[in-house]
Design an enzyme around this catalytic site. Structure first.
Site, PDB file in Angstrom:
ATOM      1  N   ASP A  45       0.833  -1.205   0.000  1.00  0.00           N
ATOM      2  CA  ASP A  45       0.000   0.000   0.000  1.00  0.00           C
ATOM      3  C   ASP A  45       0.871   1.259   0.000  1.00  0.00           C
ATOM      4  O   ASP A  45       0.364   2.377  -0.092  1.00  0.00           O
ATOM      5  CB  ASP A  45      -1.025  -0.001   1.152  1.00  0.00           C
ATOM      6  CG  ASP A  45      -0.390   0.064   2.526  1.00  0.00           C
ATOM      7  OD1 ASP A  45       0.851  -0.054   2.629  1.00  0.00           O
ATOM      8  OD2 ASP A  45      -1.131   0.233   3.510  1.00  0.00           O
ATOM      9  N   SER A  46       2.194   1.064   0.072  1.00  0.00           N
ATOM     10  CA  SER A  46       3.138   2.175  -0.131  1.00  0.00           C
ATOM     11  C   SER A  46       2.918   2.814  -1.501  1.00  0.00           C
ATOM     12  O   SER A  46       3.382   3.925  -1.748  1.00  0.00           O
ATOM     13  CB  SER A  46       4.580   1.666  -0.022  1.00  0.00           C
ATOM     14  OG  SER A  46       4.769   0.534  -0.844  1.00  0.00           O
ATOM     15  N   ASP A  84      -1.080  -6.357  -0.268  1.00  0.00           N
ATOM     16  CA  ASP A  84      -1.063  -5.648   1.015  1.00  0.00           C
ATOM     17  C   ASP A  84      -2.466  -5.125   1.313  1.00  0.00           C
ATOM     18  O   ASP A  84      -3.015  -4.337   0.535  1.00  0.00           O
ATOM     19  CB  ASP A  84      -0.075  -4.475   0.879  1.00  0.00           C
ATOM     20  CG  ASP A  84       0.415  -3.966   2.207  1.00  0.00           C
ATOM     21  OD1 ASP A  84       0.068  -4.561   3.241  1.00  0.00           O
ATOM     22  OD2 ASP A  84       1.165  -2.979   2.192  1.00  0.00           O
ATOM     23  N   LYS A 113      -0.815  -9.438   3.151  1.00  0.00           N
ATOM     24  CA  LYS A 113      -0.047  -8.913   4.290  1.00  0.00           C
ATOM     25  C   LYS A 113      -0.963  -7.995   5.085  1.00  0.00           C
ATOM     26  O   LYS A 113      -1.718  -7.223   4.500  1.00  0.00           O
ATOM     27  CB  LYS A 113       1.178  -8.139   3.817  1.00  0.00           C
ATOM     28  CG  LYS A 113       1.941  -7.480   4.968  1.00  0.00           C
ATOM     29  CD  LYS A 113       3.231  -6.861   4.517  1.00  0.00           C
ATOM     30  CE  LYS A 113       3.101  -5.448   4.000  1.00  0.00           C
ATOM     31  NZ  LYS A 113       2.565  -4.468   4.983  1.00  0.00           N
ATOM     32  N   GLU A 115      -0.973  -5.344   8.694  1.00  0.00           N
ATOM     33  CA  GLU A 115      -0.174  -4.682   9.729  1.00  0.00           C
ATOM     34  C   GLU A 115      -0.798  -4.917  11.098  1.00  0.00           C
ATOM     35  O   GLU A 115      -2.019  -4.876  11.243  1.00  0.00           O
ATOM     36  CB  GLU A 115      -0.127  -3.170   9.467  1.00  0.00           C
ATOM     37  CG  GLU A 115       0.609  -2.797   8.203  1.00  0.00           C
ATOM     38  CD  GLU A 115       0.676  -1.284   7.984  1.00  0.00           C
ATOM     39  OE1 GLU A 115       0.344  -0.509   8.907  1.00  0.00           O
ATOM     40  OE2 GLU A 115       1.082  -0.885   6.882  1.00  0.00           O
ATOM     41  N   GLU A 182       9.632  -3.914  10.588  1.00  0.00           N
ATOM     42  CA  GLU A 182       9.978  -2.609  10.008  1.00  0.00           C
ATOM     43  C   GLU A 182      10.442  -1.646  11.100  1.00  0.00           C
ATOM     44  O   GLU A 182       9.769  -1.455  12.123  1.00  0.00           O
ATOM     45  CB  GLU A 182       8.765  -2.011   9.269  1.00  0.00           C
ATOM     46  CG  GLU A 182       9.078  -0.633   8.688  1.00  0.00           C
ATOM     47  CD  GLU A 182       8.063  -0.143   7.658  1.00  0.00           C
ATOM     48  OE1 GLU A 182       7.154  -0.897   7.277  1.00  0.00           O
ATOM     49  OE2 GLU A 182       8.206   1.028   7.246  1.00  0.00           O
TER      50      GLU A 182
END
Ligand code: KIV
Length: 265
Positions: A45-46, A84, A113, A115, A182
Site C-alpha cells: 500500500d506504499s 497488502d 499482508k 499490519e 519494520e
C-alpha cells in the site's frame, strides 16, 4: 523453475539462505523484478505514497490495491505475489477481512499482508482457517501513523522490545507464514528472528533478518520526497530519466529527432 511459495520461504530460513523481496505496482516493473530473480513481490500500500503521491497510506482503497495486484500478478511468473491489505479492509471485523483478503487471491496474489500484532490475531486466525496465507507486519506500521505522530524506530527500550518479541510469537502461533519487521534496532531484529520459526523479512530491521524488502522506487532512486536511513539506492534512475528526456527535448527542438532511421521512406 517451480514458483516461489510459502514452503520455499520456510525452507530458505531452515537452510540459512536469505529471502529477497521488493515491492512492485505496475507491469513493466513487476516483469523486471521477477526476471531479476526476486523471491517475493509485494504489491504494497506504499503505492499510495510512491505512485499516487499521497502523504501517507491511509487513503489507499481496496479498489486501488486490487487494480495494481491484478497488473502485477499478470507480469510475475516465478516470484510469490503478496497483496497488502489497505487501511479499513481488515480492521472492521473478521468477516470483512476474509471477504477482502479473498478478493486479493482472486486478483492473483498468493497471500496477503496485514499490519499489526496482538490486535489482529483473530483476523490472522480466521484468514488462515479459510486457507488465505498471511504475512504479518510489526514494528513501524505505516497505517498507525497517527498513533505515533510520525515514523519512529520501535523497540528501542526493553518494554517495547519485549512487546514486539511477544507479538512476533503470537502472530506465528496464530498461523502467519512470515513476518515483516519494520524500523526496529538490529539487535531486536536478531532476537525476534532467532526466537520464531517463520521467516522474518526486514526493512530497517538490520542484517540478521531472514530476508530483506525495499520499496522499488527507493532502490532505483525514483522517489526522493524523503529517503529513510534504511534505504540503499542501487541506481539513480530519476536523474537518468531527466537526462534522457532533456536529450529528447533538445533533439526535437533542434530538428535532430526523428532522423532517417525513425522515419518511413
Ligand atoms: O506497503 C509496503 O510497501 C510495505 C513494505 C515496505 C513492507 O509495507
Amino acid at each position: 523453475m517451480a514458483r516461489t511459495n510459502i514452503q520455499t520461504l520456510i525452507k530458505k530460513k531452515a537452510e540459512n539462505k536469505k529471502i529477497t523481496a521488493l515491492t512492485a505496482y505496475d507491469y513493466p516493473t513487476a516483469t523486471i523484478v521477477d526476471e531479476a530473480g526476486i523471491d517475493v513481490v509485494l504489491v504494497g500500500d506504499s503505492l499510495g505514497v510512491v505512485v499516487q503521491g499521497l502523504e501517507n497510506t491511509l487513503p489507499v482503497s481496496m479498489k486501488d490495491m486490487l487494480y495494481h495486484t491484478r497488473i502485477v500478478a499478470r507480469a510475475v511468473k516465478n516470484a510469490m505475489v503478496i497483496g497488502d491489505m489497505p487501511f479499513l479492509s481488515y480492521q472492521t471485523g473478521v468477516g470483512n477481512a476474509v471477504r477482502n483478503a479473498g478478493r486479493f487471491l482472486q486478483a492473483g496474489a498468493q497471500a496477503v499482508k496485514i499490519e499489526g500484532g496482538g490486535n489482529i490475531l483473530p483476523v490472522i486466525r480466521e484468514l488462515v482457517n479459510f486457507d488465505i496465507p498471511v504475512m504479518a507486519h510489526i514494528g513501524i506500521t505505516p497505517q498507525s501513523i497517527h498513533r505515533y505522530g510520525g515514523f519512529r524506530v520501535q523497540g528501542r527500550d526493553e518494554a517495547t522490545a519485549q512487546k514486539l518479541m511477544d507479538e512476533a510469537r503470537q502472530v506465528e502461533d496464530a498461523g502467519a507464514f512470515s513476518l515483516i519487521l519494520e524500523g526496529i534496532p538490529t539487535g531486536l531484529g536478531k532476537r525476534i528472528t532467532e526466537s520464531i520459526n517463520i521467516p522474518t523479512i526486514g526493512i530497517g530491521a538490520g542484517k540478521y533478518c531472514d530476508g530483506q524488502i525495499l520499496v522499488i522506487q527507493d532502490l532505483l532512486g525514483l522517489f526522493d520526497r524523503f529517503v529513510p536511513k534504511f534505504v540503499k539506492r542501487y541506481a539513480n534512475l530519476k536523474q537518468e530519466s531527466v537526462s534522457a528526456i532533456q536529450a529528447y527535448i533538445r533533439e526535437v527542438e533542434e530538428g535532430a529527432f526523428p532522423g532517417d532511421e525513425q522515419s518511413y521512406s
